[in-house]
Design an enzyme around this catalytic site. Structure first.
Site, PDB file in Angstrom:
ATOM      1  CB  THR A  14      37.325 -50.786  73.684  1.00  0.00           C
ATOM      2  OG1 THR A  14      37.285 -49.356  73.810  1.00  0.00           O
ATOM      3  CG2 THR A  14      38.696 -51.283  74.104  1.00  0.00           C
ATOM      4  CB  VAL A  15      34.633 -55.397  72.785  1.00  0.00           C
ATOM      5  CG1 VAL A  15      34.428 -56.838  72.339  1.00  0.00           C
ATOM      6  CG2 VAL A  15      34.603 -55.307  74.301  1.00  0.00           C
ATOM      7  CE  LYS A  65      39.078 -43.959  73.237  1.00  0.00           C
ATOM      8  NZ  LYS A  65      37.808 -44.627  72.873  1.00  0.00           N
ATOM      9  CG  ASP A  82      37.936 -47.787  76.352  1.00  0.00           C
ATOM     10  OD1 ASP A  82      37.807 -48.816  77.041  1.00  0.00           O
ATOM     11  OD2 ASP A  82      36.998 -47.010  76.112  1.00  0.00           O
ATOM     12  N   GLY A  92      37.341 -44.259  67.908  1.00  0.00           N
ATOM     13  CA  GLY A  92      36.718 -43.002  68.281  1.00  0.00           C
ATOM     14  C   GLY A  92      36.330 -42.955  69.750  1.00  0.00           C
ATOM     15  NE  ARG A 128      22.564 -62.163  72.249  1.00  0.00           N
ATOM     16  CZ  ARG A 128      21.882 -63.244  71.903  1.00  0.00           C
ATOM     17  NH1 ARG A 128      22.474 -64.188  71.198  1.00  0.00           N
ATOM     18  NH2 ARG A 128      20.623 -63.391  72.253  1.00  0.00           N
TER      19      ARG A 128
END
Length: 229
Positions: free
Chosen positions: A17-18, A38, A55, A117, A177
């Site tokens: 999502t990010v 989504k 999300d 996904g 990260r």
């Protein structure tokens, strides 16, 4: 004709999502209309407008055109678990035809459609099928999100192998990260760049409240065939 891409991850909780938000924000900043999709979401929360997935809400917030929640997320399962288990608990099924109708509808809304996904590439939506089967039917090019942490190299190698074995193209990947304490971060990214052999769209650093930030500056959309308009 709209450009459409499918975002998958090396596992759940790796930052799909990010990364999707970052890509959508970069596309919008370049001057294109963009919409998020989504198709299947497992896990809902109550809102003023009824149950929604967090999300899917984020994708809708990054969408630059007017769409209803149900257009962004046609298949909402309430239990926060594997979609096939959630569907069984709710005595329902994930209908590929419904997902395809929703995709075709939302593709008419904007220049760029980003499809996120659920879980990893082989996430089951029934005991006999995975969401990857639907992506294969739709022939969507794939963007791979790698959560940079111990073990991610193996997960990334296996995911890329599976996507390509399914006959789909990986057009780019994003390094996210997820663990600021991961040792040898730059070496891991360098290894992935060498092995995956596709453009790195960007590296998203670890930061608090990341889903409330503008992440467009961390993404290069030129490998997706987009340039500022």
């Amino acid at each position: 004709m709209t450009k459409s891409y499918f975002v998958t991850g090396t596992d759940t909780e790796v930052g799909k999502t990010v990364a999707s938000m970052a890509i959508m924000q970069a596309v919008a900043k370049a001057g294109y209309s963009v919409v998020g999709y989504k198709p299947v979401a497992a896990g809902s929360k109550e809102t003023e407008d009824g149950p929604m997935n967090s999300d899917a809400i984020r994708l809708r917030e990054c969408t630059t055109v007017d769409v209803d929640y149900e257009e962004v997320n046609p298949s909402l399962l309430h239990a926060a678990c594997s979609p096939h288990i959630a569907a069984e608990l709710e005595n329902t099924t994930v209908d590929f035809a419904q997902l395809s109708r929703g995709l075709k509808n939302i593709q008419t809304k904007a220049d760029f459609t980003l499809v996120e996904g659920a879980g990893g590439w082989r996430v089951p939506v029934s005991y006999d099928s995975t969401l990857a089967d639907w992506v294969g039917q739709e022939k969507l090019p794939v963007i791979l999100v790698v959560g940079i942490k111990l073990g991610c190299l193996n997960h990334a190698y296996l995911t890329a192998e599976a996507v390509r074995r399914d006959g789909l193209e990986i057009v780019g990947w994003v390094a996210n990260r997820v663990n600021p304490g991961t040792e040898h971060y730059s070496d891991i990214v360098k290894t992935l760049e060498h092995h995956l052999g596709v453009p790195k769209l960007g590296e998203i650093p670890y930061m608090p409240a990341i889903k409330s930030r503008d992440l467009s500056g961390y993404i290069d959309i030129s490998p997706l065939g987009l340039s500022p308009v």
